[in-house]
Design a protein around this motif. Structure first.
Motif, PDB file in Angstrom:
ATOM      1  N   PHE A 104      -7.147  10.044  -0.010  1.00 35.38           N
ATOM      2  CA  PHE A 104      -7.070  10.054   1.428  1.00 35.38           C
ATOM      3  C   PHE A 104      -8.363  10.273   2.164  1.00 35.38           C
ATOM      4  CE2 PHE A 104      -2.142  11.586   1.062  1.00 35.38           C
ATOM      5  CZ  PHE A 104      -1.919  10.344   0.732  1.00 35.38           C
ATOM      6  N   SER A 105      -9.398  10.931   1.488  1.00 37.55           N
ATOM      7  CA  SER A 105     -10.619  11.214   1.998  1.00 37.55           C
ATOM      8  C   SER A 105     -11.380  10.038   2.032  1.00 37.55           C
ATOM      9  CB  SER A 105     -11.132  12.434   1.387  1.00 37.55           C
ATOM     10  OG  SER A 105     -10.673  13.496   1.575  1.00 37.55           O
ATOM     11  N   THR A 106     -11.186   9.272   0.936  1.00 34.91           N
ATOM     12  CA  THR A 106     -11.969   8.086   0.713  1.00 34.91           C
ATOM     13  C   THR A 106     -11.577   6.993   1.787  1.00 34.91           C
ATOM     14  OG1 THR A 106     -12.079   8.607  -1.418  1.00 34.91           O
ATOM     15  CG2 THR A 106     -12.477   6.597  -0.821  1.00 34.91           C
ATOM     16  N   ILE A 107     -10.088   7.077   2.057  1.00 30.56           N
ATOM     17  CA  ILE A 107      -9.474   6.013   3.098  1.00 30.56           C
ATOM     18  C   ILE A 107     -10.161   6.316   4.264  1.00 30.56           C
ATOM     19  CG2 ILE A 107      -7.679   5.219   4.302  1.00 30.56           C
ATOM     20  CD1 ILE A 107      -5.898   5.961   1.919  1.00 30.56           C
ATOM     21  N   ILE A 147     -10.893   6.537   9.902  1.00 36.15           N
ATOM     22  CA  ILE A 147      -9.557   6.962  10.542  1.00 36.15           C
ATOM     23  C   ILE A 147      -9.366   8.626  10.169  1.00 36.15           C
ATOM     24  CG2 ILE A 147      -8.509   4.975  10.800  1.00 36.15           C
ATOM     25  CD1 ILE A 147      -6.971   5.105   8.163  1.00 36.15           C
ATOM     26  N   LEU A 148      -8.637   9.102  10.850  1.00 36.77           N
ATOM     27  CA  LEU A 148      -8.215  10.348  10.622  1.00 36.77           C
ATOM     28  C   LEU A 148      -6.653  10.495  10.796  1.00 36.77           C
ATOM     29  CD1 LEU A 148     -10.613  12.882  12.675  1.00 36.77           C
ATOM     30  CD2 LEU A 148     -10.580  12.030  10.338  1.00 36.77           C
ATOM     31  N   PHE A 149      -6.062  11.203   9.721  1.00 36.96           N
ATOM     32  CA  PHE A 149      -4.628  11.358   9.912  1.00 36.96           C
ATOM     33  C   PHE A 149      -4.111  12.569  10.399  1.00 36.96           C
ATOM     34  CE2 PHE A 149      -6.406   9.830   5.587  1.00 36.96           C
ATOM     35  CZ  PHE A 149      -6.262   8.678   5.916  1.00 36.96           C
ATOM     36  N   PRO A 150      -3.007  12.418  11.298  1.00 37.96           N
ATOM     37  CA  PRO A 150      -2.391  13.731  11.961  1.00 37.96           C
ATOM     38  C   PRO A 150      -2.013  14.807  10.788  1.00 37.96           C
ATOM     39  CG  PRO A 150      -1.013  11.876  11.886  1.00 37.96           C
ATOM     40  CD  PRO A 150      -2.133  11.404  11.283  1.00 37.96           C
ATOM     41  N   VAL A 179      -3.334   5.744  -6.038  1.00 34.47           N
ATOM     42  CA  VAL A 179      -2.467   6.772  -5.520  1.00 34.47           C
ATOM     43  C   VAL A 179      -1.019   6.467  -5.521  1.00 34.47           C
ATOM     44  CG1 VAL A 179      -2.780   6.130  -3.333  1.00 34.47           C
ATOM     45  CG2 VAL A 179      -2.197   8.623  -3.855  1.00 34.47           C
ATOM     46  N   ILE A 180      -0.202   7.443  -6.073  1.00 37.12           N
ATOM     47  CA  ILE A 180       1.434   7.141  -5.720  1.00 37.12           C
ATOM     48  C   ILE A 180       1.948   8.624  -5.236  1.00 37.12           C
ATOM     49  CG2 ILE A 180       1.761   7.528  -8.111  1.00 37.12           C
ATOM     50  CD1 ILE A 180       4.303   5.773  -7.552  1.00 37.12           C
ATOM     51  N   THR A 181       2.630   8.516  -3.961  1.00 37.32           N
ATOM     52  CA  THR A 181       3.392   9.599  -3.517  1.00 37.32           C
ATOM     53  C   THR A 181       4.376   9.319  -3.090  1.00 37.32           C
ATOM     54  OG1 THR A 181       2.508   9.668  -1.251  1.00 37.32           O
ATOM     55  CG2 THR A 181       0.892  10.545  -2.726  1.00 37.32           C
ATOM     56  N   ALA A 182       5.245  10.362  -2.516  1.00 37.27           N
ATOM     57  CA  ALA A 182       6.506  10.094  -1.649  1.00 37.27           C
ATOM     58  C   ALA A 182       6.479   9.042  -0.481  1.00 37.27           C
ATOM     59  CB  ALA A 182       7.102  11.402  -0.957  1.00 37.27           C
ATOM     60  N   ILE A 183       5.261   8.742  -0.100  1.00 33.55           N
ATOM     61  CA  ILE A 183       5.034   7.967   1.184  1.00 33.55           C
ATOM     62  C   ILE A 183       4.464   6.641   0.577  1.00 33.55           C
ATOM     63  CG2 ILE A 183       4.894   9.578   2.977  1.00 33.55           C
ATOM     64  CD1 ILE A 183       1.726   9.039   2.887  1.00 33.55           C
ATOM     65  N   GLY A 184       4.285   6.381  -0.529  1.00 32.31           N
ATOM     66  CA  GLY A 184       3.754   4.829  -1.006  1.00 32.31           C
ATOM     67  C   GLY A 184       3.405   4.945  -2.353  1.00 32.31           C
ATOM     68  N   ASN A 185       3.387   3.618  -2.970  1.00 30.68           N
ATOM     69  CA  ASN A 185       3.292   3.482  -4.352  1.00 30.68           C
ATOM     70  C   ASN A 185       1.991   3.207  -4.717  1.00 30.68           C
ATOM     71  OD1 ASN A 185       6.080   3.775  -4.656  1.00 30.68           O
ATOM     72  ND2 ASN A 185       6.264   1.780  -5.017  1.00 30.68           N
ATOM     73  N   ASN A 186       0.899   3.041  -3.611  1.00 29.71           N
ATOM     74  CA  ASN A 186      -0.238   2.597  -4.096  1.00 29.71           C
ATOM     75  C   ASN A 186      -1.171   3.049  -2.751  1.00 29.71           C
ATOM     76  OD1 ASN A 186      -0.227   0.464  -2.122  1.00 29.71           O
ATOM     77  ND2 ASN A 186       1.121  -0.859  -3.506  1.00 29.71           N
ATOM     78  N   THR A 187      -2.464   2.691  -2.735  1.00 31.02           N
ATOM     79  CA  THR A 187      -3.640   3.167  -1.731  1.00 31.02           C
ATOM     80  C   THR A 187      -3.132   2.363  -0.369  1.00 31.02           C
ATOM     81  OG1 THR A 187      -5.246   3.399  -3.182  1.00 31.02           O
ATOM     82  CG2 THR A 187      -5.875   3.238  -1.062  1.00 31.02           C
ATOM     83  N   GLN A 188      -2.773   1.318  -0.073  1.00 29.52           N
ATOM     84  CA  GLN A 188      -2.539   0.515   0.828  1.00 29.52           C
ATOM     85  C   GLN A 188      -0.910   1.020   1.552  1.00 29.52           C
ATOM     86  OE1 GLN A 188      -4.016  -1.385   2.572  1.00 29.52           O
ATOM     87  NE2 GLN A 188      -2.524  -1.725   4.186  1.00 29.52           N
ATOM     88  N   GLN A 189      -0.016   1.299   0.774  1.00 32.06           N
ATOM     89  CA  GLN A 189       1.243   1.664   1.202  1.00 32.06           C
ATOM     90  C   GLN A 189       1.134   3.126   1.904  1.00 32.06           C
ATOM     91  OE1 GLN A 189       4.469   1.695  -2.038  1.00 32.06           O
ATOM     92  NE2 GLN A 189       4.261  -0.632  -1.719  1.00 32.06           N
ATOM     93  N   CYS A 190       0.277   3.938   1.098  1.00 37.82           N
ATOM     94  CA  CYS A 190       0.073   5.433   1.432  1.00 37.82           C
ATOM     95  C   CYS A 190      -0.514   5.387   2.802  1.00 37.82           C
ATOM     96  CB  CYS A 190      -0.705   6.251   0.392  1.00 37.82           C
ATOM     97  SG  CYS A 190       0.383   6.785  -0.902  1.00 37.82           S
ATOM     98  N   LYS A 191      -1.575   4.475   2.898  1.00 39.62           N
ATOM     99  CA  LYS A 191      -2.481   4.393   3.878  1.00 39.62           C
ATOM    100  C   LYS A 191      -1.582   4.222   5.363  1.00 39.62           C
ATOM    101  CE  LYS A 191      -5.549   0.981   4.714  1.00 39.62           C
ATOM    102  NZ  LYS A 191      -6.652   0.353   4.201  1.00 39.62           N
TER     103      LYS A 191
END
Lengths: 400, 348
Positions: free
Chosen positions: A339-342, A348-351, A12-24
């Motif tokens: 994100f669902s997989t994470i 964990i649940l994201f706000p 995954v890559i989004t504005a909040i991170g370039n990979n799964t770990q960073q997005c998490k």
């Protein structure tokens, strides 16, 4: 016999991170990435905030190891596909592999830069910027680079696009037509989409507040999200560990309006009900709903009411991660599948960020704080779009 | 694969199949571009709604209505559509205005109708169809993927009726870009496409829609096999065809009709030379001189198979080989759009 389709890895890559770990980490820390674009050149630069990936095309190309002349959607796609696919590329060599990628803008970011010149002067030197205009050309570039060729397709159903690519990948693995699939989608910001959504008057001039009574609209985002799916046998052969299965999926149509949702969310209800039925679970078994939750008055109201009706008042924890990533359009179903997989893998649940005021037309509210240490067994992920396209996916923890 | 085609609707440069004279007369033209001959839509669409529709949407809805009438089905349970380029006309309208007006004073209509799933969305809206609805946009395989999706859907819903369609529209810019990249060429004629070769083919557009079901019905065409591949290596094609015939348990002699996607492009001439030689005992019919070339032209090929099966006649102006006419049971449809190939086994 049907073979279950398991998710074994994500990219995954989004504005909040370039990979799964960073997005998490971004999701966990409440990273705020919605603001003025650096790379998108638009008249609305100072007025309409977006969730832009903070990397130039050259930087994205370097990250993915591809040409920087590709359309930005292809660059974003390649970064996320690389993360999901590369670790298993070699071990999956002998297996039948498919690439299911969705997008809505194609190579519009390049076309819109040369179009005026092309139209006025008819110069052929602009053609190279237009040859990857088609949505399918984006997929072709990425599939070619990563050597996936047994089945390669592109789906474009607006905001539900990449949920549908995950659905079709699951079906083909279940039917034994493929062993492995990389499925999801990508979309970059473009002036075309920004101005299009702006004419619909559904873009928030501030940071969006999904499911808040005072919500003003959505923020556009960009990114890519893919899950690597395998049959149980393929996972064994590739030494991959299943995280969850794609246990339910449904695609329905709202048949109400080209861009607006029906007041009661008819299509939304059908998609959620059918996806849960296919997963063989009752609404009470859903641990978390990753909402479509764009932040527009109409979308959130329809989805909110549909959820209230389907879950008969017992609404499980739910949140819109678009409050972090913006609405990444054709990528959103893929991003939110990651994100669902994470959520399942880490419990964990994201706000739902920036939620302040209870919506008047529904009786439930989204999760507003990070929750950890949970046993997340079944996640329902919603993606609803233009053209009445409504898709819901159910992800179920491995051996749940 | 077992998909039964219960109704077909096609709108093309060669007319539409609700017209009794469809494919009755040889086409004659001297043009670089085959625009669809659109029917009077007022039998299908309210005038108010029609005014707002782009050509792609009109053609899609028109073809879907014809297919529905043929099958006696007003509301399909689900939709599966392929379109490589989507709604180009509205995309271009919005893009032009956005650039000319420097992103200001824009109106939403063209943007709303520019999304690739507009045709599917509009058909669902008009028919009140709440079912599954997908749009494939994968270049020269867009329609084929819509068919594969129909296979998956109908397997899970064996008693449903699915509307499956292929659609693409031409606009000036797309013709220009595709001519510059060698997909299309200038200066064509009917004869030129079927019987001579040059770089590129003739630009075309159209919509071919079908009512598909997992259940047989009297007179329904049956798609028994579909295999797709991409290649830029002409030598590979004959090997692929032999593999496909073997997989379909067909001897060469079993094939009564080859519907050939030959499009006059010298680059794929070696492929079609070998193919037409291999099928020289079968009746061979070309169609690209009727439909023109576009990414979802195989939907015209399938509609032509339905038309031939229905009338029992192969139009003389489509004939490519010299094999004598024979009753048609097994049809192979072979198509390519650029490096996207498909092979279909269709039974009457």
């Amino acid at each position: 016999m049907r073979h279950k389709a398991y998710i074994v890895n994500t990219g995954v890559i989004t504005a909040i991170g370039n990979n799964t770990q960073q997005c998490k980490e971004g999701l966990a820390s409440g990273k705020n990435a919605i603001g003025k674009p650096r790379f998108l050149q638009t008249h609305w630069q100072n007025e309409i905030p977006v969730a832009e990936v903070p990397l130039s095309n050259d930087e994205l190309a370097a990250l993915a190891g591809v040409s920087s002349g590709w359309p930005r959607t292809a660059l974003l796609s390649a970064v996320a596909v690389k993360e999901a696919w590369q670790p298993y590329r070699e071990s999956a060599q002998e297996l039948r592999c498919g690439f299911f990628s969705a997008n809505t803008v194609g190579g519009m970011d390049l076309t819109e830069n040369v179009y005026k010149d092309f139209k006025e002067t008819g110069t052929l030197s602009d053609i190279p910027s237009m040859v990857s205009h088609e949505c399918g050309a984006i997929t072709e570039l990425v599939a070619g680079h990563f050597g996936i060729h047994d089945f390669v397709t592109t789906i474009s159903t607006a905001c539900s696009s990449s949920a549908n690519s995950i659905m079709m990948a699951a079906q083909m693995i279940e039917a034994g037509m493929l062993d492995v699939a990389v499925a999801g989608g990508a979309d970059c910001l473009s002036r075309f989409t920004l101005n299009g959504f702006n004419t619909l008057m559904i873009l928030d001039r501030q940071q969006c507040q999904p499911f808040d009574n005072n919500r003003r609209g959505l923020n556009l985002g960009e990114g890519a999200g893919y899950v690597l799916m395998m049959s149980e046998k393929a996972a064994g052969q590739c030494n991959a560990t299943p995280i969850c299965s794609v246990s339910g999926y449904a695609n329905a149509n709202d048949a109400y309006h080209q861009t607006a949702s029906s007041p009661d969310g008819i299509g939304n209800k059908l998609a959620m009900q059918q996806a849960m039925a296919q997963a063989g679970i009752t609404p009470a078994e859903v641990s978390y709903i990753n909402l479509h939750g764009t932040g527009t008055a109409n979308n959130d109201s329809s989805e909110g009411k549909a959820i209230e009706s389907v879950f008969a008042g017992q609404v499980p924890p739910a949140s819109s991660t678009k409050s972090f990533t913006g609405h990444t359009l054709g990528a959103s179903g893929g991003v939110e599948a990651v994100f669902s997989t994470i959520a399942i893998a880490d419990g964990i649940l994201f706000p739902n960020m920036r939620w302040q005021t209870q919506m008047e037309d529904i009786s439930w509210k989204p999760v507003t704080e990070m929750r950890t240490g949970l046993d997340i067994r079944h996640v329902l992920s919603n993606s609803f779009g233009f053209g009445g396209n409504c898709s819901s996916l159910v992800f179920s923890k491995f051996n749940a | 694969m077992n998909i039964y085609i219960k109704g077909a609707g096609v709108i093309s440069a060669a007319g539409n199949n609700s017209d009794p004279s469809f494919l009755a007369e040889a086409p004659g033209y001297d043009t670089h571009r085959l625009n669809a001959k659109e029917p009077d839509y007022t039998a299908y669409i309210q005038p108010m709604q029609l005014r707002r529709m782009s050509k792609a949407v009109r053609m899609g809805i028109g073809a879907s209505k014809i297919a529905g009438q043929q099958a006696g089905i007003e509301k399909p349970d689900a939709l599966s559509i392929g379109t490589a380029m989507g709604c180009l006309q509205d995309t271009e309208v919005f893009l032009s205005k956005m650039i000319d007006q420097q992103e200001q004073m824009l109106t939403p209509t063209a943007f709303i109708q520019s999304t690739h799933n507009t045709v599917g969305g509009q058909i669902a809206l008009l028919a009140g169809c709440y079912g599954h609805n997908l749009t494939y946009v994968h270049r020269g395989h867009s329609f084929e993927h819509a068919i594969i999706n129909a296979q998956l859907y109908l397997h899970a819903h064996p008693h449903h009726q699915m509307l499956v369609g292929g659609i693409d529209e031409l606009v000036d810019s797309s013709v220009k870009v595709l001519t510059a990249t060698g997909v299309y060429r200038e200066g064509n004629s009917t004869e030129g496409i079927l019987h001579t070769a040059g770089k590129g083919s003739i630009a075309g557009e159209g919509a071919g829609f079908f009512i598909a079901s997992a259940q047989p019905a009297p007179g329904a065409l049956r798609i028994k096999g579909l295999q797709i591949f991409t290649t830029k290596d002409a030598a590979l094609v004959s090997e692929k065809m032999n593999g496909f015939l073997a997989q379909q348990q067909l001897q060469q002699d079993d094939i009564d009709l080859l519907i050939s996607g030959w499009n006059g492009d010298s680059r794929t001439k070696p492929v079609y030379d070998v193919l037409h030689q291999q099928f020289s005992a079968s009746v061979i019919a070309g169609f690209k001189h009727l439909s023109g070339e576009y990414a979802t032209a195989s939907s015209f090929g399938l509609a032509m198979a339905a038309h031939i099966a229905g009338t029992g006649m192969v139009p003389g102006f489509c004939r490519l080989g010299s094999a004598p006419a024979r009753p048609i049971r097994n049809i192979i449809l072979f198509n390519n759009y650029m490096h996207y190939f498909s092979m279909w086994h269709i039974c009457t």
